[in-house]
Design a protein around this motif. Structure first.
Motif, PDB file in Angstrom:
ATOM      1  N   GLY A 125       0.714  -1.215   0.092  1.00  0.00           N
ATOM      2  CA  GLY A 125      -0.008  -0.088   0.054  1.00  0.00           C
ATOM      3  C   GLY A 125       0.723   1.189   0.151  1.00  0.00           C
ATOM      4  O   GLY A 125       1.868   1.238   0.155  1.00  0.00           O
ATOM      5  N   THR A 126       0.152   2.224  -0.168  1.00  0.00           N
ATOM      6  CA  THR A 126       0.972   3.421  -0.144  1.00  0.00           C
ATOM      7  C   THR A 126      -0.072   4.562   0.799  1.00  0.00           C
ATOM      8  O   THR A 126      -1.265   4.463   0.650  1.00  0.00           O
ATOM      9  N   ALA A 127       0.464   5.256   1.743  1.00  0.00           N
ATOM     10  CA  ALA A 127      -0.358   6.094   2.595  1.00  0.00           C
ATOM     11  C   ALA A 127      -0.072   7.489   2.365  1.00  0.00           C
ATOM     12  O   ALA A 127       1.040   8.065   2.520  1.00  0.00           O
ATOM     13  N   LEU A 128      -1.158   8.183   2.095  1.00  0.00           N
ATOM     14  CA  LEU A 128      -0.802   9.582   2.084  1.00  0.00           C
ATOM     15  C   LEU A 128      -1.500  10.416   3.218  1.00  0.00           C
ATOM     16  O   LEU A 128      -2.709  10.921   2.942  1.00  0.00           O
ATOM     17  N   ILE A 129      -0.964  10.003   4.141  1.00  0.00           N
ATOM     18  CA  ILE A 129      -1.212  10.681   5.413  1.00  0.00           C
ATOM     19  C   ILE A 129      -0.172  11.289   6.208  1.00  0.00           C
ATOM     20  O   ILE A 129       0.868  10.388   6.568  1.00  0.00           O
ATOM     21  N   GLY A 130      -0.175  12.404   6.743  1.00  0.00           N
ATOM     22  CA  GLY A 130       0.994  12.848   7.446  1.00  0.00           C
ATOM     23  C   GLY A 130       1.037  12.850   9.070  1.00  0.00           C
ATOM     24  O   GLY A 130       0.001  12.864   9.620  1.00  0.00           O
ATOM     25  N   THR A 131       2.000  12.292   9.496  1.00  0.00           N
ATOM     26  CA  THR A 131       2.132  11.743  11.167  1.00  0.00           C
ATOM     27  C   THR A 131       3.529  12.345  11.502  1.00  0.00           C
ATOM     28  O   THR A 131       4.379  11.931  10.809  1.00  0.00           O
ATOM     29  N   VAL A 132       3.586  12.833  12.565  1.00  0.00           N
ATOM     30  CA  VAL A 132       4.837  13.226  13.334  1.00  0.00           C
ATOM     31  C   VAL A 132       5.073  12.351  14.714  1.00  0.00           C
ATOM     32  O   VAL A 132       4.214  12.603  15.459  1.00  0.00           O
TER      33      VAL A 132
END
Length: 327
Positions: A125-132
């Motif tokens: 999969g590919t995740a277009l979700i920003g997380t820090v």
């Protein structure tokens, strides 16, 4: 179903916590001692959204050697250079019934996963979700609730009943999955996305929203996209998007979904950790050379990132002292 997240970093925590919030049984497994120990000590992980509304979320986290659960699905979110160790240490609880979902950055991970799991059980999969990950035990979800999306595909490109169940539960967790039947095209779409955003934002220490406001953002992005598409065409990989659609995705995610986000590569380099540039821009360049094509801009950026890695860890004081002593 029961899930185990291997790699409880920023993205692993986001996926796992969202699934847990949706009512699913989730465990976390990690090899980074400060992360595991801190979460144990504070009885959970602190979760905020865009730096606000911090809350303590109870989670179950283990070192691989201590985990005795029996998950139906493994979600893998390690860094590329840490995957082999994670798989080796975790292999004691693998079985041939389990499915694997991996939305890691870059390329090279599927081959390692296939050493333990048959292709029929692997979803990329590919995740277009920003997380820090602010620090051990403290994670920040970038974007409003429900922000971001993901593409997912079976390695066999033949969805089965379990695949549809995973996609349904991911949807319930607001991960917004889009099931495709184009495995390599799905994975490479995110590699190309990251080859623009991750690398350029990292080199100039800027957020995605800052990058997209620049007058030269389009020129830089399109140049990198064109090289990457040229490579994929020669390699026989059909991508999910056209060149124009790929750039429009970068625009939308940078302007709307995650304008405040510092990409993961920047997060690594700012903490003097090795980046995944060899698995992103480097992968595109190396793939191109197999087909007698040089994606020179990608190779140039790869080497610039490595220079930045070097400068961040170089001991300037010792070097100056050695020069003075040599006189």
């Amino acid at each position: 179903m029961k899930y185990a997240v291997l790699g409880a970093g920023a993205m692993g925590l986001r996926y796992g916590v969202l699934l847990q919030d949706a009512g699913f049984d989730v465990d976390f497994v990690d090899t980074w001692e400060p992360q595991v120990n801190t979460i144990h000590e504070q009885n959970g992980v602190y979760v905020s959204r865009d730096g606000q509304d911090k809350r303590l979320v109870p989670v179950n986290i283990y070192f691989p050697e201590d985990y005795d659960g029996d998950p139906d699905v493994l979600i893998i979110f390690t860094k590329q250079h840490g995957l082999a160790e994670m798989l080796k240490r975790s292999s004691r609880f693998f079985n041939d019934r389990q499915y694997v979902v991996s939305c890691m950055n870059g390329m090279g991970h599927i081959e390692k996963i296939n050493q333990y799991f048959d292709k029929e059980k692997v979803l990329g999969g590919t995740a277009l979700i920003g997380t820090v990950l602010n620090k051990a035990g403290d994670v920040d979800f970038i974007g409003k609730s429900g922000a971001g999306s993901m593409n997912i595909a079976n390695e066999t490109e033949k969805p089965d009943e379990m695949t549809y169940k995973i996609v349904d539960e991911f949807q319930q967790a607001n991960l917004n999955p889009n099931l495709t039947t184009n495995f390599l095209g799905t994975l490479m779409a995110k590699v190309i996305f990251n080859s623009v955003i991750n690398t350029l934002c990292t080199m100039f220490k800027i957020r995605m929203g800052e990058f997209i406001q620049s007058d030269v953002a389009s020129k830089l992005g399109v140049q990198l996209i064109d090289e990457a598409f040229d490579v994929c065409e020669r390699a026989g990989i059909t991508l999910l998007n056209t060149r124009q659609e790929e750039w429009e995705t970068i625009q939308y995610v940078s302007e709307v979904s995650n304008p405040l986000h510092f990409p993961s590569m920047y997060q690594d380099i700012s903490k003097n950790r090795p980046t995944e540039v060899d698995y992103i821009n480097g992968y595109i360049y190396d793939l191109g050379t197999k087909y007698h094509y040089e994606a020179k801009t990608h190779d140039f950026l790869r080497n610039l990132v490595h220079l930045s890695e070097f400068s961040g860890t170089f001991d300037v004081d010792s070097y100056v002292k050695s020069l003075v002593a040599a006189k």
